[in-house]
Design a protein around this motif. Structure first.
Motif, mmCIF file in Angstrom:
data_model
loop_
_atom_site.group_PDB
_atom_site.id
_atom_site.type_symbol
_atom_site.label_atom_id
_atom_site.label_comp_id
_atom_site.label_asym_id
_atom_site.label_seq_id
_atom_site.Cartn_x
_atom_site.Cartn_y
_atom_site.Cartn_z
ATOM 1 N N VAL A 133 0.960 -1.122 0.069
ATOM 2 C CA VAL A 133 0.028 -0.126 -0.105
ATOM 3 C C VAL A 133 0.866 1.285 0.103
ATOM 4 N N GLU A 192 -8.351 -2.432 1.943
ATOM 5 C CA GLU A 192 -8.846 -1.198 1.808
ATOM 6 C C GLU A 192 -9.291 -0.565 3.035
ATOM 7 N N THR A 193 -10.381 -1.421 3.664
ATOM 8 C CA THR A 193 -10.935 -0.996 5.014
ATOM 9 C C THR A 193 -10.067 -0.531 6.062
ATOM 10 N N ASP A 232 -9.348 -7.070 4.812
ATOM 11 C CA ASP A 232 -9.887 -6.308 3.873
ATOM 12 C C ASP A 232 -8.916 -5.188 4.206
ATOM 13 N N ILE A 271 -3.004 0.370 -4.010
ATOM 14 C CA ILE A 271 -3.090 -0.887 -3.328
ATOM 15 C C ILE A 271 -2.571 -1.845 -4.398
ATOM 16 N N LYS A 306 -8.142 2.992 5.073
ATOM 17 C CA LYS A 306 -8.900 3.993 5.214
ATOM 18 C C LYS A 306 -8.970 4.330 6.702
ATOM 19 N N TYR A 331 -4.532 6.709 -1.973
ATOM 20 C CA TYR A 331 -3.562 5.338 -1.508
ATOM 21 C C TYR A 331 -3.807 4.524 -3.084
#
Length: 82
Positions: free
Chosen positions: A4, A53-54, A51, A76, A57, A74
């Protein structure tokens, strides 16, 4: 493993004294025409599971960026070897 890359920048309208100092120094060194320098930060990390992305964030909202004065984006990359 997931890589990331998080880019944190100041929001428009927020003064950036570090950017202004760099701009002035570059002009002093003869790089005329350089203007509106903004300084941000790049955070790179590897996340093993979940997860992603979660998680990213939440990390940005809670620690990595100040939502009052900063924006973040961001990228990924799945399946990247460290």
């Amino acid at each position: 493993m997931t890589k990331v890359s998080i880019h944190v920048t100041l929001k428009e309208g927020v003064l950036d004294p570090q950017g202004k100092a760099i701009e002035n120094s570059l002009n002093t060194l003869g790089y005329e025409g350089v203007h509106d320098v903004r300084v941000g930060k790049l955070i790179e990390m590897f996340i093993d599971h979940g997860d992603v992305e979660t998680q990213v964030k939440a990390m940005c909202d809670k620690l990595l960026a100040n939502p009052v004065i900063e924006n973040f984006t961001y990228e990924i990359e799945e399946g990247v070897a460290q």
